[in-house]
Design a protein around this motif. Structure first.
Motif, PDB file in Angstrom:
ATOM      1  N   LEU A  87       0.828  -1.217   0.000  1.00 19.72           N
ATOM      2  CA  LEU A  87       0.000   0.000   0.000  1.00 19.72           C
ATOM      3  C   LEU A  87       0.853   1.254   0.000  1.00 19.72           C
ATOM      4  O   LEU A  87       0.498   2.260  -0.624  1.00 19.72           O
ATOM      5  N   ASP A  88       1.987   1.225   0.676  1.00 14.81           N
ATOM      6  CA  ASP A  88       2.907   2.360   0.619  1.00 14.81           C
ATOM      7  C   ASP A  88       3.380   2.585  -0.813  1.00 14.81           C
ATOM      8  O   ASP A  88       3.405   3.714  -1.306  1.00 14.81           O
ATOM      9  N   GLN A  89       3.739   1.504  -1.503  1.00 12.52           N
ATOM     10  CA  GLN A  89       4.201   1.621  -2.893  1.00 12.52           C
ATOM     11  C   GLN A  89       3.088   2.129  -3.806  1.00 12.52           C
ATOM     12  O   GLN A  89       3.311   3.006  -4.644  1.00 12.52           O
ATOM     13  N   VAL A  90       1.898   1.601  -3.630  1.00 13.92           N
ATOM     14  CA  VAL A  90       0.752   2.048  -4.433  1.00 13.92           C
ATOM     15  C   VAL A  90       0.527   3.544  -4.239  1.00 13.92           C
ATOM     16  O   VAL A  90       0.255   4.278  -5.187  1.00 13.92           O
ATOM     17  N   GLY A  91       0.671   4.018  -3.005  1.00 14.44           N
ATOM     18  CA  GLY A  91       0.548   5.449  -2.731  1.00 14.44           C
ATOM     19  C   GLY A  91       1.635   6.258  -3.426  1.00 14.44           C
ATOM     20  O   GLY A  91       1.368   7.330  -3.968  1.00 14.44           O
ATOM     21  N   ARG A  92       2.864   5.738  -3.438  1.00 20.72           N
ATOM     22  CA  ARG A  92       3.951   6.423  -4.136  1.00 20.72           C
ATOM     23  C   ARG A  92       3.710   6.487  -5.645  1.00 20.72           C
ATOM     24  O   ARG A  92       4.203   7.391  -6.307  1.00 20.72           O
ATOM     25  N   TRP A  93       2.973   5.520  -6.181  1.00 15.72           N
ATOM     26  CA  TRP A  93       2.632   5.547  -7.603  1.00 15.72           C
ATOM     27  C   TRP A  93       1.572   6.598  -7.915  1.00 15.72           C
ATOM     28  O   TRP A  93       1.249   6.828  -9.074  1.00 15.72           O
ATOM     29  N   LEU A 150      -1.674   6.610  -6.604  1.00 13.84           N
ATOM     30  CA  LEU A 150      -3.053   6.138  -6.528  1.00 13.84           C
ATOM     31  C   LEU A 150      -3.643   6.448  -5.161  1.00 13.84           C
ATOM     32  O   LEU A 150      -2.963   6.317  -4.139  1.00 13.84           O
ATOM     33  N   ARG A 151      -4.900   6.863  -5.145  1.00 11.75           N
ATOM     34  CA  ARG A 151      -5.639   7.064  -3.903  1.00 11.75           C
ATOM     35  C   ARG A 151      -6.116   5.701  -3.433  1.00 11.75           C
ATOM     36  O   ARG A 151      -6.796   4.984  -4.163  1.00 11.75           O
ATOM     37  N   ARG A 152      -5.774   5.323  -2.215  1.00  9.75           N
ATOM     38  CA  ARG A 152      -6.082   4.000  -1.684  1.00  9.75           C
ATOM     39  C   ARG A 152      -7.403   4.030  -0.935  1.00  9.75           C
ATOM     40  O   ARG A 152      -7.506   4.666   0.112  1.00  9.75           O
ATOM     41  N   LEU A 153      -8.401   3.340  -1.497  1.00 12.16           N
ATOM     42  CA  LEU A 153      -9.736   3.283  -0.907  1.00 12.16           C
ATOM     43  C   LEU A 153      -9.899   1.957  -0.184  1.00 12.16           C
ATOM     44  O   LEU A 153     -10.011   0.900  -0.812  1.00 12.16           O
ATOM     45  N   GLY A 154      -9.898   2.000   1.134  1.00  9.76           N
ATOM     46  CA  GLY A 154     -10.085   0.794   1.933  1.00  9.76           C
ATOM     47  C   GLY A 154     -11.558   0.476   2.066  1.00  9.76           C
ATOM     48  O   GLY A 154     -12.387   1.371   2.241  1.00  9.76           O
ATOM     49  N   THR A 155     -11.887  -0.798   1.962  1.00  7.27           N
ATOM     50  CA  THR A 155     -13.285  -1.215   2.074  1.00  7.27           C
ATOM     51  C   THR A 155     -13.597  -1.639   3.500  1.00  7.27           C
ATOM     52  O   THR A 155     -12.779  -2.256   4.174  1.00  7.27           O
ATOM     53  N   MET A 159     -14.203   8.178  -7.859  1.00  8.22           N
ATOM     54  CA  MET A 159     -13.314   7.129  -8.356  1.00  8.22           C
ATOM     55  C   MET A 159     -12.858   7.419  -9.782  1.00  8.22           C
ATOM     56  O   MET A 159     -12.444   6.517 -10.502  1.00  8.22           O
ATOM     57  N   THR A 160     -12.925   8.677 -10.186  1.00 11.21           N
ATOM     58  CA  THR A 160     -12.560   9.020 -11.565  1.00 11.21           C
ATOM     59  C   THR A 160     -11.058   9.167 -11.765  1.00 11.21           C
ATOM     60  O   THR A 160     -10.575   9.074 -12.880  1.00 11.21           O
ATOM     61  N   GLY A 161     -10.316   9.402 -10.710  1.00 14.59           N
ATOM     62  CA  GLY A 161      -8.861   9.548 -10.814  1.00 14.59           C
ATOM     63  C   GLY A 161      -8.151   8.229 -10.572  1.00 14.59           C
ATOM     64  O   GLY A 161      -8.780   7.170 -10.526  1.00 14.59           O
ATOM     65  N   PRO A 162      -6.833   8.273 -10.393  1.00 17.60           N
ATOM     66  CA  PRO A 162      -6.069   7.060 -10.110  1.00 17.60           C
ATOM     67  C   PRO A 162      -6.458   6.484  -8.746  1.00 17.60           C
ATOM     68  O   PRO A 162      -6.310   7.153  -7.727  1.00 17.60           O
ATOM     69  N   VAL A 163      -6.982   5.255  -8.741  1.00 24.41           N
ATOM     70  CA  VAL A 163      -7.542   4.667  -7.526  1.00 24.41           C
ATOM     71  C   VAL A 163      -7.078   3.227  -7.359  1.00 24.41           C
ATOM     72  O   VAL A 163      -6.995   2.474  -8.328  1.00 24.41           O
ATOM     73  N   ALA A 164      -6.820   2.855  -6.105  1.00 23.73           N
ATOM     74  CA  ALA A 164      -6.602   1.459  -5.723  1.00 23.73           C
ATOM     75  C   ALA A 164      -7.715   1.065  -4.764  1.00 23.73           C
ATOM     76  O   ALA A 164      -7.884   1.692  -3.714  1.00 23.73           O
ATOM     77  N   LEU A 165      -8.495   0.075  -5.155  1.00 21.68           N
ATOM     78  CA  LEU A 165      -9.541  -0.464  -4.288  1.00 21.68           C
ATOM     79  C   LEU A 165      -8.900  -1.551  -3.438  1.00 21.68           C
ATOM     80  O   LEU A 165      -8.395  -2.545  -3.963  1.00 21.68           O
ATOM     81  N   VAL A 166      -8.912  -1.368  -2.120  1.00 22.26           N
ATOM     82  CA  VAL A 166      -8.219  -2.278  -1.205  1.00 22.26           C
ATOM     83  C   VAL A 166      -9.264  -3.142  -0.505  1.00 22.26           C
ATOM     84  O   VAL A 166     -10.071  -2.640   0.274  1.00 22.26           O
TER      85      VAL A 166
END
Length: 182
Positions: free
Chosen positions: A86-92, A94-99, A112-119
């Motif tokens: 998740l740290d790496q995904v953030g550095r890329w 992407l906004r990290r959306l935790g479920t 969710m229109t921008g760069p997003v990671a669904l966690v």
């Protein structure tokens, strides 16, 4: 940064679109659910799926069957401790959306229109507590919930992935959600 540029993961280089959608599985253990996550992510146009340490092997025969071939059409990264991933995904970028079953913002209200990671977390326990402890942007940037109208506590992780991936796809097309009266 992921915005349209190449990224390197485990020695392989990927080029994601300017607005990537990535699904991150944290401790997803059921092969059928993992296959459904892969199938939903691919069908909705996700740029990749990351399966953190503790998640079922994506090449498990039941996972492969449940993915209905999607496993071979979406980039999949296996391995890595969840917090580090998740740290790496953030550095890329992407906004990290935790479920979460409760307590998050309703999924149709989250941009969710921008760069997003669904966690997505474990079928029985959701995302691990140590990820919840870092709500101020360390590992999860925002929490999202799929509200339940009926008596069910939550959806299984495969169904939640489908709902969220297709909501991201809908938002990216610019259409409005249908309204449902309880």
């Amino acid at each position: 940064m992921a915005r349209g540029g190449p990224i390197s993961v485990n020695g392989r280089t990927y080029k994601w679109p300017a607005r990537p959608l990535v699904v991150v599985c944290v401790d997803v253990r059921d092969p059928g659910n993992a296959g459904t996550v892969l199938r939903s992510a691919e069908a909705a146009g996700a740029g990749g799926v990351v399966c953190c340490d503790g998640s079922v092997d994506v090449f498990n025969p039941k996972t492969v069957r449940a993915s209905a071939g999607a496993l071979f059409h979406v980039p999949v990264v296996r391995g890595g401790e969840a917090a580090a991933v998740l740290d790496q995904v953030g550095r890329w970028g992407l906004r990290r959306l935790g479920t979460s079953a409760t307590g998050g913002q309703e999924y149709t209200e989250v941009d969710m229109t921008g760069p997003v990671a669904l966690v997505l977390g474990n079928e029985a326990h959701g995302l691990p507590g140590h990820l919840h402890d870092h709500i101020d942007g360390d590992h999860i940037d925002e929490w999202v919930t799929i509200p339940m109208v009926g008596r069910s506590e939550s959806l299984n992780v495969g169904m939640a992935a489908a709902v969220l991936c297709f909501e991201a796809a809908r938002q990216r097309r610019g259409t409005k959600p249908a309204t449902v009266e309880p």
